[in-house]
Write a protein that holds these residues in place. Structure first.
Motif, PDB file in Angstrom:
ATOM      1  N   THR A  12       0.844  -1.195   0.000  1.00 58.08           N
ATOM      2  CA  THR A  12       0.000   0.000   0.000  1.00 58.08           C
ATOM      3  C   THR A  12       0.881   1.248   0.000  1.00 58.08           C
ATOM      4  O   THR A  12       2.116   1.151  -0.006  1.00 58.08           O
ATOM      5  CB  THR A  12      -0.919   0.031   1.239  1.00 58.08           C
ATOM      6  N   GLU A  13       0.276   2.423   0.073  1.00 58.22           N
ATOM      7  CA  GLU A  13       1.029   3.677   0.124  1.00 58.22           C
ATOM      8  C   GLU A  13       1.860   3.787   1.404  1.00 58.22           C
ATOM      9  O   GLU A  13       2.790   4.591   1.471  1.00 58.22           O
ATOM     10  CB  GLU A  13       0.080   4.873   0.028  1.00 58.22           C
ATOM     11  N   ARG A  14       1.584   2.970   2.412  1.00 57.63           N
ATOM     12  CA  ARG A  14       2.360   2.958   3.656  1.00 57.63           C
ATOM     13  C   ARG A  14       3.611   2.089   3.544  1.00 57.63           C
ATOM     14  O   ARG A  14       4.392   2.005   4.478  1.00 57.63           O
ATOM     15  CB  ARG A  14       1.502   2.460   4.822  1.00 57.63           C
ATOM     16  N   ASP A  15       3.807   1.432   2.423  1.00 52.97           N
ATOM     17  CA  ASP A  15       4.951   0.555   2.172  1.00 52.97           C
ATOM     18  C   ASP A  15       5.923   1.348   1.296  1.00 52.97           C
ATOM     19  O   ASP A  15       5.787   1.393   0.076  1.00 52.97           O
ATOM     20  CB  ASP A  15       4.463  -0.702   1.463  1.00 52.97           C
ATOM     21  N   VAL A  16       6.919   1.991   1.932  1.00 48.10           N
ATOM     22  CA  VAL A  16       7.797   2.946   1.246  1.00 48.10           C
ATOM     23  C   VAL A  16       9.191   2.354   1.091  1.00 48.10           C
ATOM     24  O   VAL A  16       9.784   1.891   2.066  1.00 48.10           O
ATOM     25  CB  VAL A  16       7.860   4.281   2.020  1.00 48.10           C
ATOM     26  N   ARG A  26       7.678   0.037   6.428  1.00 47.43           N
ATOM     27  CA  ARG A  26       6.231  -0.186   6.499  1.00 47.43           C
ATOM     28  C   ARG A  26       5.709   0.699   7.624  1.00 47.43           C
ATOM     29  O   ARG A  26       5.968   0.461   8.796  1.00 47.43           O
ATOM     30  CB  ARG A  26       5.916  -1.662   6.781  1.00 47.43           C
ATOM     31  N   ARG A 116       4.913  10.261   3.497  1.00 48.02           N
ATOM     32  CA  ARG A 116       5.454  10.583   2.170  1.00 48.02           C
ATOM     33  C   ARG A 116       6.968  10.838   2.202  1.00 48.02           C
ATOM     34  O   ARG A 116       7.598  10.949   1.160  1.00 48.02           O
ATOM     35  CB  ARG A 116       4.750  11.828   1.613  1.00 48.02           C
TER      36      ARG A 116
END
Length: 130
Positions: A12-16, A26, A116
């Motif tokens: 997901t967007e939380r997995d950078v 994460r 972000r």
């Protein structure tokens, strides 16, 4: 009450992922969760060395797996990291983080990050608003 499972964060967007491939973070809790801190499950990959300087954040890191080291560039002291070792960057210390094995780290940031953030050219996370 907040419940979040790691396997629900992955992909997901939380997995950078770091642009240079050195780590994956994460992000389990973020600023928008309203806890006053953020919490991440981060893997630092074996064979990597990352320059970091959290000029805008305090960070505490608890190693739960793997091996590596942190080099404090303010003092020149290098400390070995392994399962069960915590370090806290309470003075915004510039440092290198190196992994000899994949290291799994539980990280807490204050102020909380938005999710972000990635390290800029100076190793800094910018101070973003949620």
């Amino acid at each position: 009450m907040i419940f979040r499972r790691l396997n629900e964060v992955i992909g997901t967007e939380r997995d950078v992922k770091a642009d240079n491939g050195n780590w994956v973070s994460r992000r389990l809790l973020l600023a928008k969760d309203g806890m006053g801190f953020s919490m991440h499950d981060t893997t630092i990959f074996a064979g990597t060395k990352t320059y970091i300087h959290y000029a805008n954040h305090l960070e505490a890191v608890y190693c739960v797996a793997g091996k590596g080291e942190i080099e404090d560039l303010e003092t020149g002291v290098t400390t070995q990291l392994e399962d069960g070792v915590l370090y806290a960057l309470n003075g915004h210390e510039r440092h290198y983080l190196s992994a000899s094995e994949d290291m799994r780290m539980i990280c807490v940031f204050n102020p909380p990050i938005t999710g972000r953030e990635v390290h800029d050219e100076n190793g800094v996370y910018p101070l973003l608003q949620a």
